[in-house]
Design an enzyme around this catalytic site. Sequence first.
Site, PDB file in Angstrom:
ATOM      1  N   TRP A   1     -10.354   5.000 -11.395  1.00 49.47           N
ATOM      2  CA  TRP A   1     -10.672   4.845 -10.227  1.00 49.47           C
ATOM      3  C   TRP A   1     -12.030   5.453 -10.066  1.00 49.47           C
ATOM      4  O   TRP A   1     -12.931   5.085  -9.317  1.00 49.47           O
ATOM      5  CB  TRP A   1      -9.925   5.437  -9.008  1.00 49.47           C
ATOM      6  CG  TRP A   1      -8.520   4.849  -8.934  1.00 49.47           C
ATOM      7  CD1 TRP A   1      -7.407   5.435  -9.135  1.00 49.47           C
ATOM      8  CD2 TRP A   1      -8.044   3.357  -8.637  1.00 49.47           C
ATOM      9  NE1 TRP A   1      -6.231   4.641  -9.247  1.00 49.47           N
ATOM     10  CE2 TRP A   1      -6.837   3.223  -8.782  1.00 49.47           C
ATOM     11  CE3 TRP A   1      -9.062   2.294  -8.346  1.00 49.47           C
ATOM     12  CZ2 TRP A   1      -6.331   2.139  -8.557  1.00 49.47           C
ATOM     13  CZ3 TRP A   1      -8.306   1.019  -8.260  1.00 49.47           C
ATOM     14  CH2 TRP A   1      -7.075   0.918  -8.415  1.00 49.47           C
TER      15      TRP A   1
ATOM     16  N   LYS B   1       5.625   1.682  -5.788  1.00 49.79           N
ATOM     17  CA  LYS B   1       5.706   0.617  -6.734  1.00 49.79           C
ATOM     18  C   LYS B   1       6.067   0.783  -8.400  1.00 49.79           C
ATOM     19  O   LYS B   1       6.958   0.172  -8.850  1.00 49.79           O
ATOM     20  CB  LYS B   1       4.362  -0.250  -6.650  1.00 49.79           C
ATOM     21  CG  LYS B   1       3.999  -0.399  -5.177  1.00 49.79           C
ATOM     22  CD  LYS B   1       2.782  -0.966  -5.052  1.00 49.79           C
ATOM     23  CE  LYS B   1       1.580   0.045  -5.086  1.00 49.79           C
ATOM     24  NZ  LYS B   1       1.685   1.122  -3.910  1.00 49.79           N
ATOM     25  N   THR B   2       5.308   1.723  -8.705  1.00 48.44           N
ATOM     26  CA  THR B   2       5.524   2.044 -10.381  1.00 48.44           C
ATOM     27  C   THR B   2       6.762   2.752 -10.445  1.00 48.44           C
ATOM     28  O   THR B   2       7.425   2.410 -11.362  1.00 48.44           O
ATOM     29  CB  THR B   2       4.370   3.174 -10.810  1.00 48.44           C
ATOM     30  OG1 THR B   2       2.964   2.514 -10.576  1.00 48.44           O
ATOM     31  CG2 THR B   2       4.578   3.331 -12.111  1.00 48.44           C
ATOM     32  N   THR B   3       7.329   3.448  -9.593  1.00 43.77           N
ATOM     33  CA  THR B   3       8.576   4.046  -9.770  1.00 43.77           C
ATOM     34  C   THR B   3       9.694   3.149  -9.514  1.00 43.77           C
ATOM     35  O   THR B   3      10.669   3.203 -10.206  1.00 43.77           O
ATOM     36  CB  THR B   3       8.585   5.556  -8.454  1.00 43.77           C
ATOM     37  OG1 THR B   3       8.484   4.901  -7.417  1.00 43.77           O
ATOM     38  CG2 THR B   3       8.201   6.665  -9.206  1.00 43.77           C
TER      39      THR B   3
ATOM     40  N   ARG C   1      17.178   1.215 -15.711  1.00 38.81           N
ATOM     41  CA  ARG C   1      18.376   0.642 -15.520  1.00 38.81           C
ATOM     42  C   ARG C   1      18.759  -0.308 -16.765  1.00 38.81           C
ATOM     43  O   ARG C   1      19.755  -0.536 -17.357  1.00 38.81           O
ATOM     44  CB  ARG C   1      18.255  -0.420 -14.268  1.00 38.81           C
ATOM     45  CG  ARG C   1      19.373  -1.048 -13.924  1.00 38.81           C
ATOM     46  CD  ARG C   1      19.140  -1.808 -12.492  1.00 38.81           C
ATOM     47  NE  ARG C   1      19.424  -1.015 -11.297  1.00 38.81           N
ATOM     48  CZ  ARG C   1      19.461  -1.321 -10.329  1.00 38.81           C
ATOM     49  NH1 ARG C   1      19.010  -2.661  -9.875  1.00 38.81           N
ATOM     50  NH2 ARG C   1      19.610  -0.609  -9.323  1.00 38.81           N
TER      51      ARG C   1
ATOM     52  N   ASN D   1       0.816  -1.332   0.075  1.00 34.36           N
ATOM     53  CA  ASN D   1       0.051  -0.166   0.076  1.00 34.36           C
ATOM     54  C   ASN D   1       0.854   1.245  -0.035  1.00 34.36           C
ATOM     55  O   ASN D   1       0.341   2.419  -0.058  1.00 34.36           O
ATOM     56  CB  ASN D   1      -0.912   0.020   1.165  1.00 34.36           C
ATOM     57  CG  ASN D   1      -1.847  -1.028   1.136  1.00 34.36           C
ATOM     58  OD1 ASN D   1      -2.446  -1.523   0.029  1.00 34.36           O
ATOM     59  ND2 ASN D   1      -2.555  -1.411   2.296  1.00 34.36           N
TER      60      ASN D   1
ATOM     61  N   LYS E   1       3.835   3.907  -1.115  1.00 37.29           N
ATOM     62  CA  LYS E   1       4.248   4.719  -2.518  1.00 37.29           C
ATOM     63  C   LYS E   1       5.539   4.345  -2.941  1.00 37.29           C
ATOM     64  O   LYS E   1       6.582   4.232  -2.031  1.00 37.29           O
ATOM     65  CB  LYS E   1       4.324   6.378  -2.388  1.00 37.29           C
ATOM     66  CG  LYS E   1       5.025   6.998  -3.667  1.00 37.29           C
ATOM     67  CD  LYS E   1       4.924   8.506  -3.399  1.00 37.29           C
ATOM     68  CE  LYS E   1       6.099   9.060  -4.257  1.00 37.29           C
ATOM     69  NZ  LYS E   1       5.816   8.787  -5.686  1.00 37.29           N
TER      70      LYS E   1
ATOM     71  N   GLU F   1       0.272  -2.039 -12.834  1.00 38.40           N
ATOM     72  CA  GLU F   1      -0.792  -2.029 -12.098  1.00 38.40           C
ATOM     73  C   GLU F   1      -1.813  -3.096 -12.593  1.00 38.40           C
ATOM     74  O   GLU F   1      -2.684  -3.241 -12.817  1.00 38.40           O
ATOM     75  CB  GLU F   1      -1.972  -0.630 -12.262  1.00 38.40           C
ATOM     76  CG  GLU F   1      -1.065   0.659 -12.311  1.00 38.40           C
ATOM     77  CD  GLU F   1      -0.544   0.972 -10.819  1.00 38.40           C
ATOM     78  OE1 GLU F   1      -0.739   0.234  -9.877  1.00 38.40           O
ATOM     79  OE2 GLU F   1       0.225   1.875 -11.060  1.00 38.40           O
TER      80      GLU F   1
ATOM     81  N   PHE G   1     -10.882   1.672 -17.891  1.00 41.54           N
ATOM     82  CA  PHE G   1     -10.604   1.725 -16.121  1.00 41.54           C
ATOM     83  C   PHE G   1      -9.874   3.000 -15.564  1.00 41.54           C
ATOM     84  O   PHE G   1      -8.493   3.432 -16.021  1.00 41.54           O
ATOM     85  CB  PHE G   1      -9.743   0.586 -15.799  1.00 41.54           C
ATOM     86  CG  PHE G   1      -9.688   0.228 -13.979  1.00 41.54           C
ATOM     87  CD1 PHE G   1     -10.713  -0.426 -13.695  1.00 41.54           C
ATOM     88  CD2 PHE G   1      -8.691   0.985 -13.718  1.00 41.54           C
ATOM     89  CE1 PHE G   1     -10.478  -0.598 -12.343  1.00 41.54           C
ATOM     90  CE2 PHE G   1      -8.489   0.706 -12.180  1.00 41.54           C
ATOM     91  CZ  PHE G   1      -9.640  -0.173 -11.552  1.00 41.54           C
TER      92      PHE G   1
HETATM   93  P1  ATP Z   1       4.604   5.586  -7.513  1.00 43.95           P
HETATM   94  O1  ATP Z   1       3.877   5.764  -8.990  1.00 43.95           O
HETATM   95  O2  ATP Z   1       4.612   7.022  -6.712  1.00 43.95           O
HETATM   96  O3  ATP Z   1       5.554   4.845  -7.275  1.00 43.95           O
HETATM   97  P2  ATP Z   1       2.928   3.553  -6.535  1.00 43.95           P
HETATM   98  O4  ATP Z   1       2.776   2.930  -7.656  1.00 43.95           O
HETATM   99  O5  ATP Z   1       3.331   2.851  -5.472  1.00 43.95           O
HETATM  100  O6  ATP Z   1       3.149   5.115  -6.567  1.00 43.95           O
HETATM  101  P3  ATP Z   1      -0.057   3.651  -6.584  1.00 43.95           P
HETATM  102  O7  ATP Z   1      -1.326   3.086  -5.853  1.00 43.95           O
HETATM  103  O8  ATP Z   1      -0.108   3.019  -8.138  1.00 43.95           O
HETATM  104  O9  ATP Z   1       1.286   3.812  -6.107  1.00 43.95           O
HETATM  105  O10 ATP Z   1      -0.711   5.106  -6.807  1.00 43.95           O
HETATM  106  C1  ATP Z   1      -0.094   6.012  -7.628  1.00 43.95           C
HETATM  107  C2  ATP Z   1      -0.410   7.411  -7.174  1.00 43.95           C
HETATM  108  O11 ATP Z   1      -0.752   7.412  -5.833  1.00 43.95           O
HETATM  109  C3  ATP Z   1       0.910   8.223  -6.988  1.00 43.95           C
HETATM  110  O12 ATP Z   1       0.924   9.555  -7.306  1.00 43.95           O
HETATM  111  C4  ATP Z   1       1.333   8.011  -5.374  1.00 43.95           C
HETATM  112  O13 ATP Z   1       1.895   9.154  -4.960  1.00 43.95           O
HETATM  113  C5  ATP Z   1       0.149   7.840  -4.959  1.00 43.95           C
HETATM  114  N1  ATP Z   1      -0.076   7.091  -4.001  1.00 43.95           N
HETATM  115  C6  ATP Z   1       0.772   5.924  -3.838  1.00 43.95           C
HETATM  116  N2  ATP Z   1       0.538   5.433  -2.193  1.00 43.95           N
HETATM  117  C7  ATP Z   1      -0.313   6.084  -1.698  1.00 43.95           C
HETATM  118  C8  ATP Z   1      -0.716   6.118  -0.296  1.00 43.95           C
HETATM  119  N3  ATP Z   1      -0.504   5.314   0.528  1.00 43.95           N
HETATM  120  N4  ATP Z   1      -1.587   7.315  -0.252  1.00 43.95           N
HETATM  121  C9  ATP Z   1      -2.004   8.273  -1.003  1.00 43.95           C
HETATM  122  N5  ATP Z   1      -1.405   8.308  -2.336  1.00 43.95           N
HETATM  123  C10 ATP Z   1      -0.562   7.345  -2.545  1.00 43.95           C
HETATM  124 MG    MG Z   2       1.526   2.571  -9.116  1.00 42.53          MG
END
Ligand code: ATP
Ligand code: MG
Length: 198
Positions: free
Chosen positions: A95, A43-45, A53, A39, A41, A130, A93
């Site tokens: 949210w 994952k995508t980064t 890389r 949960n 932040k 995702e 899709f």
């Molecule tokens: P990122 O893309 O920054 O690596 P993520 O892939 O881990 O994040 P996702 O669930 O895909 O997270 O959500 C993407 C967006 O939601 C990003 O803008 C991120 O900053 C935000 N986000 C991620 N985790 C959270 C959280 N726990 N609460 C609120 N916003 C979040």
């Molecule tokens: Mg993500």
Amino acid sequence: MTQEQDRHQQRQQKIKEKVDERVAQATEEKGLLLVITGNGKGKTTSGFGTVARAVGHGLQCGVAQFIKGTWDNGERNLLEKLGVAFHVMSTGFTWNTQDKQADTIAAQAVWQECLKMLQDPNLDVVLLDELTYMVSYNYIELDEVLNALQQRPAQQSVIITGRGAHRSIIELADTVSEVRNVKHAFEAGVKARKGVDW
Ligand code: ATP
Ligand code: MG
């Protein structure tokens, strides 16, 4: 050398021997399946960090993104210029609007591109960003995902991101990291920021 320095050196030497031993044991060469879930932040980064890389080493990469971006995509702006193919869900899709039929059609269109990437021996690294939600919502069949992953070229690495990764995908994976939310700026009322959040 003091006694303290001597003891430190001996300890470090022991650690080095153990690490060397484990490095020597890791002899298998194969593409990896990585899962970045949880949960927090990052994952995508993390997924894109791995793609960057790989691109830096001259490897071929492909990306599929399963959540329709409501804003500009920094990674795509950069990586497309460097020859990385992107397949992004263009409609369906998000949210906000969950329309099962439209979402399934949109997910399936991107999934067909994923299947091509997962059969392409020229692709070294494939990011399926995702993907976990598509499986949770039954927009894509779990078995189809597992089969495609198992049958992919042996040297191809795949990164799957998203919360709530299905346990079968976790079992199949070689490396799994769970990003835990400690706190997030959004919870304190701070707006998502260009270059940091997207
Ligand atoms: P990122 O893309 O920054 O690596 P993520 O892939 O881990 O994040 P996702 O669930 O895909 O997270 O959500 C993407 C967006 O939601 C990003 O803008 C991120 O900053 C935000 N986000 C991620 N985790 C959270 C959280 N726990 N609460 C609120 N916003 C979040
Ligand atoms: Mg993500």
